[in-house]
Design a protein around this motif. Structure first.
Motif, PDB file in Angstrom:
ATOM      1  N   GLU A 290       0.853  -1.189   0.000  1.00  0.00           N
ATOM      2  CA  GLU A 290       0.000   0.000   0.000  1.00  0.00           C
ATOM      3  C   GLU A 290       0.884   1.233   0.000  1.00  0.00           C
ATOM      4  N   ALA A 291       0.706   2.108  -0.983  1.00  0.00           N
ATOM      5  CA  ALA A 291       1.489   3.334  -1.097  1.00  0.00           C
ATOM      6  C   ALA A 291       0.551   4.527  -1.114  1.00  0.00           C
ATOM      7  N   THR A 292       0.877   5.552  -0.304  1.00  0.00           N
ATOM      8  CA  THR A 292       0.056   6.758  -0.224  1.00  0.00           C
ATOM      9  C   THR A 292       0.941   7.991  -0.231  1.00  0.00           C
ATOM     10  N   VAL A 293       0.373   9.087  -0.719  1.00  0.00           N
ATOM     11  CA  VAL A 293       1.030  10.394  -0.655  1.00  0.00           C
ATOM     12  C   VAL A 293      -0.048  11.423  -0.361  1.00  0.00           C
ATOM     13  N   ALA A 294       0.163  12.223   0.687  1.00  0.00           N
ATOM     14  CA  ALA A 294      -0.810  13.252   1.063  1.00  0.00           C
ATOM     15  C   ALA A 294      -0.159  14.235   2.016  1.00  0.00           C
ATOM     16  N   THR A 295      -0.744  15.422   2.117  1.00  0.00           N
ATOM     17  CA  THR A 295      -0.340  16.339   3.173  1.00  0.00           C
ATOM     18  C   THR A 295      -0.980  15.863   4.475  1.00  0.00           C
ATOM     19  N   ASP A 296      -0.344  16.197   5.591  1.00  0.00           N
ATOM     20  CA  ASP A 296      -0.859  15.730   6.876  1.00  0.00           C
ATOM     21  C   ASP A 296      -2.234  16.298   7.193  1.00  0.00           C
ATOM     22  N   ASP A 297      -2.551  17.468   6.622  1.00  0.00           N
ATOM     23  CA  ASP A 297      -3.875  18.051   6.868  1.00  0.00           C
ATOM     24  C   ASP A 297      -4.931  17.561   5.886  1.00  0.00           C
ATOM     25  N   GLY A 298      -4.538  16.709   4.926  1.00  0.00           N
ATOM     26  CA  GLY A 298      -5.488  16.146   3.974  1.00  0.00           C
ATOM     27  C   GLY A 298      -5.914  17.072   2.860  1.00  0.00           C
ATOM     28  N   ALA A 299      -5.369  18.282   2.806  1.00  0.00           N
ATOM     29  CA  ALA A 299      -5.777  19.221   1.766  1.00  0.00           C
ATOM     30  C   ALA A 299      -5.373  18.736   0.378  1.00  0.00           C
ATOM     31  N   ILE A 300      -4.242  18.049   0.291  1.00  0.00           N
ATOM     32  CA  ILE A 300      -3.812  17.417  -0.961  1.00  0.00           C
ATOM     33  C   ILE A 300      -3.642  15.937  -0.679  1.00  0.00           C
ATOM     34  N   ASP A 301      -4.381  15.123  -1.391  1.00  0.00           N
ATOM     35  CA  ASP A 301      -4.368  13.671  -1.171  1.00  0.00           C
ATOM     36  C   ASP A 301      -4.346  12.984  -2.529  1.00  0.00           C
ATOM     37  N   LEU A 302      -3.247  12.287  -2.809  1.00  0.00           N
ATOM     38  CA  LEU A 302      -3.108  11.618  -4.106  1.00  0.00           C
ATOM     39  C   LEU A 302      -3.746  10.233  -4.121  1.00  0.00           C
ATOM     40  N   GLY A 303      -4.268   9.772  -2.964  1.00  0.00           N
ATOM     41  CA  GLY A 303      -4.934   8.475  -2.915  1.00  0.00           C
ATOM     42  C   GLY A 303      -3.998   7.359  -2.499  1.00  0.00           C
ATOM     43  N   ALA A 304      -4.520   6.142  -2.566  1.00  0.00           N
ATOM     44  CA  ALA A 304      -3.781   4.969  -2.084  1.00  0.00           C
ATOM     45  C   ALA A 304      -3.769   3.871  -3.138  1.00  0.00           C
ATOM     46  N   GLN A 305      -2.592   3.304  -3.349  1.00  0.00           N
ATOM     47  CA  GLN A 305      -2.444   2.093  -4.171  1.00  0.00           C
ATOM     48  C   GLN A 305      -2.538   0.862  -3.271  1.00  0.00           C
ATOM     49  N   HIS A 306      -3.113  -0.201  -3.791  1.00  0.00           N
ATOM     50  CA  HIS A 306      -3.108  -1.492  -3.103  1.00  0.00           C
ATOM     51  C   HIS A 306      -2.760  -2.558  -4.138  1.00  0.00           C
ATOM     52  N   ASN A 307      -1.513  -2.949  -4.198  1.00  0.00           N
ATOM     53  CA  ASN A 307      -1.041  -3.893  -5.202  1.00  0.00           C
ATOM     54  C   ASN A 307      -0.584  -5.173  -4.523  1.00  0.00           C
ATOM     55  N   THR A 308      -1.016  -6.314  -5.040  1.00  0.00           N
ATOM     56  CA  THR A 308      -0.617  -7.618  -4.513  1.00  0.00           C
ATOM     57  C   THR A 308       0.521  -8.184  -5.358  1.00  0.00           C
ATOM     58  N   VAL A 309       1.528  -8.716  -4.681  1.00  0.00           N
ATOM     59  CA  VAL A 309       2.677  -9.284  -5.376  1.00  0.00           C
ATOM     60  C   VAL A 309       2.356 -10.701  -5.810  1.00  0.00           C
ATOM     61  N   ARG A 310       2.669 -11.002  -7.061  1.00  0.00           N
ATOM     62  CA  ARG A 310       2.490 -12.352  -7.590  1.00  0.00           C
ATOM     63  C   ARG A 310       3.804 -12.831  -8.192  1.00  0.00           C
ATOM     64  N   TYR A 311       4.175 -14.051  -7.900  1.00  0.00           N
ATOM     65  CA  TYR A 311       5.388 -14.639  -8.488  1.00  0.00           C
ATOM     66  C   TYR A 311       4.999 -15.363  -9.764  1.00  0.00           C
ATOM     67  N   ALA A 312       5.699 -15.035 -10.841  1.00  0.00           N
ATOM     68  CA  ALA A 312       5.435 -15.703 -12.109  1.00  0.00           C
ATOM     69  C   ALA A 312       5.873 -17.169 -12.015  1.00  0.00           C
TER      70      ALA A 312
END
Length: 312
Positions: A290-312
Motif C-alpha cells: 500500500e502506497a500513499t502520498v498526502a499532506t498531513d492536513d489532507g488538503a492534498i491527497d493523491l490516494g492509495a495504491q493497493h497492489n498484490t505481489v504475484r510470483y510468475a
C-alpha cells in the motif's frame, strides 16, 4: 482546490465527495485529456455521479510516454546507501512506460528475479510540451507540471546492482504502479509540494514514512531545469522524484563494503546476495503493498495504491 482525475478502460472521470463523474471527452491519452481542461472542469461541477468502488481503475498516466526518474533524491535514502547527501549530483534514469500498471493491479515478479523491492515516489505529470531550452522558474512551474500521482518504482535488485544500470531492473511489466488519481493542482497548491508525506506499507507494516520537506535533495523546479537542458518533454510524460529511506535494500556496514571492494565483481555480488537472502523485507508472493502520498492536513491527497505481489 485540487481536481482528482480517474481512468477506466472506456472513460475518464473526476472524483468528487459524492462519487465519480464521467468527463465528456474524446481524449484517449493523458496528454490529450490535459489539453481538454474545459471538459475536466465541467465534470468537476456536475452533480451526477457513480460510486467510485464500482470502477475498475487503470493508471491515469497512459502509455506510451516518457518515464524519467531521479536517482537517490532523498537524503535519508542516500545515507542508508552509505553515501553523503552533499556528494550526490542531480541525475536521472529511464524506465520503460510498458512497466506502468494500475493502482490495484498485481506486481508480477519475473521467475528469474530473486530480490523484489519497493520505492514509493511522487510522480510529476507534465501538462504541456516542454522543448529543450525552455525557461522554467517558480512563476511558471505550474504551467508545466499539471499534477501529481502516487507511483511505486519497483526494482529487481539482483538485476540492477551487478549491471550498474537501472533500465532493465526497473522496466519489467507491472514495475511502475501509478495512481489511483491524477491530482491536478493550482499554482498555490503546487507550492505545498514540500508538505507531502510519502508512506508505504507491506501487509500493513509501515516501511517508508517521510515528509518531502527537509529530505528531498533536488525539488521539481531544479529537476525540470536540469532535465530540459537535454531532454524534450511532452504532455502526459511522467517524472519520478525519488524515494526516502525504508526500502528492503540497505548498504552493508563500512567494513564489509571495504572488503567487498577488494573482491572480483562476481565473487562480491555472490557474497552480497547470499547475505540478502536472509533479509525478510524483500517482497514475497501474496504480499500487499500500500502506497500513499498526502499532506498531513489532507488538503492534498493523491490516494492509495493497493497492489498484490504475484510470483510468475
Amino acid at each position: 482546490m485540487t481536481i482528482s482525475v480517474l481512468r477506466t478502460s472506456d472513460a475518464w472521470w473526476v472524483y468528487t465527495a459524492t462519487g465519480a463523474t464521467k468527463i465528456a471527452t474524446d481524449a484517449t491519452t493523458t496528454g490529450a485529456l490535459l489539453a481538454d481542461r474545459a471538459a475536466i472542469e465541467a465534470a468537476a461541477s456536475d452533480p451526477s455521479t457513480v460510486p467510485v468502488d464500482s470502477l475498475d481503475l487503470l493508471s491515469p498516466v497512459t502509455a506510451p510516454c516518457r518515464v524519467v526518474a531521479q536517482m537517490t533524491n532523498f537524503a535519508s535514502h542516500v545515507r542508508d546507501a552509505g553515501m553523503e547527501p552533499a556528494s550526490i549530483p542531480l541525475t536521472f534514469f529511464r524506465k520503460s512506460s510498458a512497466s506502468i500498471t494500475g493502482p490495484a493491479d498485481a506486481i508480477v515478479k519475473p521467475s528469474h528475479v530473486r530480490f523484489l523491492d519497493y520505492e514509493v515516489e511522487i510522480g510529476l505529470v507534465i501538462g504541456t510540451d516542454i522543448p529543450v531550452g525552455s525557461t522554467i522558474d517558480e512563476s511558471n512551474l505550474s504551467d508545466y507540471v499539471a499534477g501529481l500521482v502516487v507511483t511505486n518504482d519497483v526494482s529487481a535488485r539482483d538485476i540492477q546492482l551487478p549491471q550498474t544500470q537501472f533500465y532493465e531492473a526497473k522496466s519489467y511489466p507491472t514495475f511502475t504502479p501509478v495512481g489511483p488519481a491524477l491530482v491536478l493542482l493550482t499554482a498555490a497548491e503546487l507550492k505545498r509540494f514540500g508538505d507531502l508525506r510519502l508512506q508505504l506499507r507491506v501487509n500493513g507494516q509501515l516501511r517508508q514514512d517521510m515528509l518531502v520537506a527537509g529530505d528531498m535533495i533536488y525539488p521539481p523546479l531544479q529537476a525540470l531545469r536540469s532535465l530540459t537542458r537535454f531532454q524534450d518533454l511532452s504532455a502526459g510524460d511522467l517524472i519520478l522524484t525519488g524515494t526516502p529511506v525504508g526500502t528492503a535494500l540497505s548498504a552493508p556496514p563500512k567494513p564489509i563494503q571495504l572488503i567487498g571492494s577488494l573482491l572480483p565483481p562476481a565473487v562480491k555480488w555472490k557474497a552480497f546476495f547470499k547475505s540478502q537472502a536472509e533479509n525478510p523485507k524483500y517482497l514475497h508472493d501474496g504480499d500487499v503493498v500500500e502506497a500513499t502520498v498526502a499532506t498531513d492536513d489532507g488538503a492534498i491527497d493523491l490516494g492509495a495504491q493497493h497492489n498484490t505481489v504475484r510470483y510468475a
